[in-house]
Design a protein around this motif. Sequence first.
Motif, PDB file in Angstrom:
ATOM      1  N   ALA A   1       0.821  -1.215   0.000  1.00  0.00           N
ATOM      2  CA  ALA A   1       0.000   0.000   0.000  1.00  0.00           C
ATOM      3  C   ALA A   1       0.857   1.269   0.000  1.00  0.00           C
ATOM      4  CB  ALA A   1      -0.937   0.002   1.204  1.00  0.00           C
ATOM      5  N   ASP A   2       2.146   1.149   0.321  1.00  0.00           N
ATOM      6  CA  ASP A   2       3.061   2.293   0.323  1.00  0.00           C
ATOM      7  C   ASP A   2       3.661   2.567  -1.054  1.00  0.00           C
ATOM      8  OD1 ASP A   2       2.920   2.763   3.162  1.00  0.00           O
ATOM      9  OD2 ASP A   2       4.219   1.010   3.428  1.00  0.00           O
ATOM     10  N   LEU A   3       3.331   1.747  -2.029  1.00  0.00           N
ATOM     11  CA  LEU A   3       3.981   1.841  -3.335  1.00  0.00           C
ATOM     12  C   LEU A   3       3.888   3.244  -3.936  1.00  0.00           C
ATOM     13  CD1 LEU A   3       5.502   0.442  -5.648  1.00  0.00           C
ATOM     14  CD2 LEU A   3       3.259  -0.102  -6.650  1.00  0.00           C
ATOM     15  N   ALA A   4       2.730   3.865  -3.924  1.00  0.00           N
ATOM     16  CA  ALA A   4       2.574   5.189  -4.559  1.00  0.00           C
ATOM     17  C   ALA A   4       3.480   6.217  -3.889  1.00  0.00           C
ATOM     18  CB  ALA A   4       1.120   5.639  -4.512  1.00  0.00           C
ATOM     19  N   ALA A   5       3.534   6.232  -2.563  1.00  0.00           N
ATOM     20  CA  ALA A   5       4.375   7.190  -1.843  1.00  0.00           C
ATOM     21  C   ALA A   5       5.860   6.901  -2.087  1.00  0.00           C
ATOM     22  CB  ALA A   5       4.067   7.158  -0.350  1.00  0.00           C
ATOM     23  N   ILE A   6       6.223   5.634  -2.123  1.00  0.00           N
ATOM     24  CA  ILE A   6       7.611   5.257  -2.397  1.00  0.00           C
ATOM     25  C   ILE A   6       7.993   5.688  -3.811  1.00  0.00           C
ATOM     26  CG2 ILE A   6       9.134   3.276  -2.820  1.00  0.00           C
ATOM     27  CD1 ILE A   6       7.761   1.912  -0.398  1.00  0.00           C
ATOM     28  N   MET A   7       7.122   5.429  -4.768  1.00  0.00           N
ATOM     29  CA  MET A   7       7.434   5.771  -6.155  1.00  0.00           C
ATOM     30  C   MET A   7       7.513   7.278  -6.359  1.00  0.00           C
ATOM     31  SD  MET A   7       8.229   3.023  -7.598  1.00  0.00           S
ATOM     32  CE  MET A   7       8.545   3.801  -9.180  1.00  0.00           C
ATOM     33  N   LEU A   8       6.753   8.037  -5.590  1.00  0.00           N
ATOM     34  CA  LEU A   8       6.851   9.499  -5.675  1.00  0.00           C
ATOM     35  C   LEU A   8       8.269   9.953  -5.305  1.00  0.00           C
ATOM     36  CD1 LEU A   8       5.215  12.076  -6.224  1.00  0.00           C
ATOM     37  CD2 LEU A   8       4.696  12.145  -3.793  1.00  0.00           C
ATOM     38  N   LEU A   9       8.806   9.411  -4.221  1.00  0.00           N
ATOM     39  CA  LEU A   9      10.185   9.712  -3.834  1.00  0.00           C
ATOM     40  C   LEU A   9      11.175   9.145  -4.857  1.00  0.00           C
ATOM     41  CD1 LEU A   9      10.579   9.179   0.023  1.00  0.00           C
ATOM     42  CD2 LEU A   9      10.927  11.270  -1.269  1.00  0.00           C
ATOM     43  N   GLU A  10      10.970   7.919  -5.243  1.00  0.00           N
ATOM     44  CA  GLU A  10      11.877   7.228  -6.179  1.00  0.00           C
ATOM     45  C   GLU A  10      12.061   8.030  -7.464  1.00  0.00           C
ATOM     46  OE1 GLU A  10      14.182   3.962  -7.836  1.00  0.00           O
ATOM     47  OE2 GLU A  10      13.650   4.440  -5.785  1.00  0.00           O
ATOM     48  N   THR A  11      10.961   8.448  -8.057  1.00  0.00           N
ATOM     49  CA  THR A  11      11.056   9.134  -9.345  1.00  0.00           C
ATOM     50  C   THR A  11      11.542  10.580  -9.211  1.00  0.00           C
ATOM     51  OG1 THR A  11       8.685   9.637  -9.270  1.00  0.00           O
ATOM     52  CG2 THR A  11       9.360   7.660 -10.487  1.00  0.00           C
ATOM     53  N   SER A  12      11.329  11.196  -8.053  1.00  0.00           N
ATOM     54  CA  SER A  12      11.817  12.568  -7.887  1.00  0.00           C
ATOM     55  C   SER A  12      13.309  12.586  -7.545  1.00  0.00           C
ATOM     56  CB  SER A  12      11.013  13.308  -6.824  1.00  0.00           C
ATOM     57  OG  SER A  12      11.230  12.766  -5.546  1.00  0.00           O
ATOM     58  N   ILE A  13      13.800  11.586  -6.850  1.00  0.00           N
ATOM     59  CA  ILE A  13      15.204  11.552  -6.444  1.00  0.00           C
ATOM     60  C   ILE A  13      16.082  10.914  -7.523  1.00  0.00           C
ATOM     61  CG2 ILE A  13      16.825  10.546  -4.779  1.00  0.00           C
ATOM     62  CD1 ILE A  13      14.601  10.946  -2.659  1.00  0.00           C
ATOM     63  N   PHE A  14      15.617   9.821  -8.082  1.00  0.00           N
ATOM     64  CA  PHE A  14      16.408   9.079  -9.075  1.00  0.00           C
ATOM     65  C   PHE A  14      15.799   9.282 -10.461  1.00  0.00           C
ATOM     66  CE2 PHE A  14      16.509   6.543  -5.080  1.00  0.00           C
ATOM     67  CZ  PHE A  14      17.808   6.826  -4.727  1.00  0.00           C
ATOM     68  N   GLU A  15      15.793  10.496 -10.916  1.00  0.00           N
ATOM     69  CA  GLU A  15      15.080  10.876 -12.127  1.00  0.00           C
ATOM     70  C   GLU A  15      15.349   9.953 -13.308  1.00  0.00           C
ATOM     71  OE1 GLU A  15      16.226  14.903 -12.754  1.00  0.00           O
ATOM     72  OE2 GLU A  15      15.395  15.559 -10.838  1.00  0.00           O
ATOM     73  N   ASN A  16      16.622   9.749 -13.651  1.00  0.00           N
ATOM     74  CA  ASN A  16      16.952   9.003 -14.862  1.00  0.00           C
ATOM     75  C   ASN A  16      17.091   7.503 -14.667  1.00  0.00           C
ATOM     76  OD1 ASN A  16      16.974  11.308 -16.442  1.00  0.00           O
ATOM     77  ND2 ASN A  16      19.134  11.699 -16.052  1.00  0.00           N
ATOM     78  N   ASP A  17      17.290   7.059 -13.426  1.00  0.00           N
ATOM     79  CA  ASP A  17      17.495   5.621 -13.227  1.00  0.00           C
ATOM     80  C   ASP A  17      16.586   5.063 -12.127  1.00  0.00           C
ATOM     81  OD1 ASP A  17      18.833   6.891 -11.192  1.00  0.00           O
ATOM     82  OD2 ASP A  17      20.741   5.875 -11.482  1.00  0.00           O
ATOM     83  N   ALA A  18      15.399   5.644 -12.026  1.00  0.00           N
ATOM     84  CA  ALA A  18      14.431   5.174 -11.026  1.00  0.00           C
ATOM     85  C   ALA A  18      13.973   3.754 -11.352  1.00  0.00           C
ATOM     86  CB  ALA A  18      13.225   6.108 -10.988  1.00  0.00           C
ATOM     87  N   TRP A  19      13.675   3.024 -10.307  1.00  0.00           N
ATOM     88  CA  TRP A  19      13.064   1.708 -10.479  1.00  0.00           C
ATOM     89  C   TRP A  19      11.656   1.904 -11.016  1.00  0.00           C
ATOM     90  CZ3 TRP A  19      13.960  -2.522  -6.306  1.00  0.00           C
ATOM     91  CH2 TRP A  19      15.318  -2.653  -6.048  1.00  0.00           C
ATOM     92  N   SER A  20      11.161   0.893 -11.684  1.00  0.00           N
ATOM     93  CA  SER A  20       9.766   0.926 -12.141  1.00  0.00           C
ATOM     94  C   SER A  20       8.864   0.485 -10.986  1.00  0.00           C
ATOM     95  CB  SER A  20       9.568  -0.009 -13.332  1.00  0.00           C
ATOM     96  OG  SER A  20       9.700  -1.364 -12.914  1.00  0.00           O
ATOM     97  N   ALA A  21       7.607   0.868 -11.064  1.00  0.00           N
ATOM     98  CA  ALA A  21       6.639   0.455 -10.034  1.00  0.00           C
ATOM     99  C   ALA A  21       6.543  -1.073  -9.943  1.00  0.00           C
ATOM    100  CB  ALA A  21       5.288   1.091 -10.287  1.00  0.00           C
ATOM    101  N   PRO A  22       6.493  -1.808 -11.053  1.00  0.00           N
ATOM    102  CA  PRO A  22       6.446  -3.276 -10.932  1.00  0.00           C
ATOM    103  C   PRO A  22       7.679  -3.868 -10.237  1.00  0.00           C
ATOM    104  CG  PRO A  22       5.708  -2.624 -13.117  1.00  0.00           C
ATOM    105  CD  PRO A  22       6.253  -1.380 -12.452  1.00  0.00           C
ATOM    106  N   MET A  23       8.860  -3.298 -10.494  1.00  0.00           N
ATOM    107  CA  MET A  23      10.072  -3.793  -9.812  1.00  0.00           C
ATOM    108  C   MET A  23       9.976  -3.550  -8.308  1.00  0.00           C
ATOM    109  SD  MET A  23      13.034  -2.475 -12.470  1.00  0.00           S
ATOM    110  CE  MET A  23      14.349  -2.694 -11.302  1.00  0.00           C
ATOM    111  N   MET A  24       9.546  -2.354  -7.938  1.00  0.00           N
ATOM    112  CA  MET A  24       9.442  -2.013  -6.517  1.00  0.00           C
ATOM    113  C   MET A  24       8.379  -2.882  -5.844  1.00  0.00           C
ATOM    114  SD  MET A  24      10.903   0.017  -4.291  1.00  0.00           S
ATOM    115  CE  MET A  24      11.619   1.372  -5.222  1.00  0.00           C
TER     116      MET A  24
END
Length: 165
Positions: A11-34
């Motif tokens: 259930a934390d996936l959306a909040a985690i991905m918000l941080l993931e994509t803002s911090i690791f812009e070019n090499d962020a993990w995908s939501a399915p990987m996370m």
Amino acid sequence: MTWQLRRAHEADLAAIMLLETSIFENDAWSAPMMLRDLGDPACYYLVAFPPDDPSSIDAYAGLLAPQGAVEGDIQTIAVAESARGRGLGRTIMQALISEARKRGARLIFLEVRADNPGAQRLYERLGFIDVGVRRGYYQPDNVDAIVMRLNIPELESMLVTVETP
């Protein structure tokens, strides 16, 4: 500011991905990987949040350490820019190291971007040492990864004595 840590859930996936994509812009993990890691019993992910706002995640980190394995791997760690410089990265890393020890790991590995000296200093202060370089590991930026290893200290050597006046 203080934070609480708890085990991350799907259930934390959306909040985690918000941080993931803002911090690791070019090499962020995908939501399915996370999502795969969040649901994997061999993984242990934590989130950090202000005590009065459990839905506001300021950091997360993940460990891959199957029960009984000698080695573990820090999969990822991210701290929101607004929460940096206050010891949160150290705290969440120490919690992952403790969990790795409980699972039987004696070594932990991680990769850190060669262009991230702040993270490198944090890991060095925690006892990690450089053991190699992976050329061009972070894509598409073509940035090298420094591979670091921690020999997990025995619990007794991590205890700190605090003297009171």
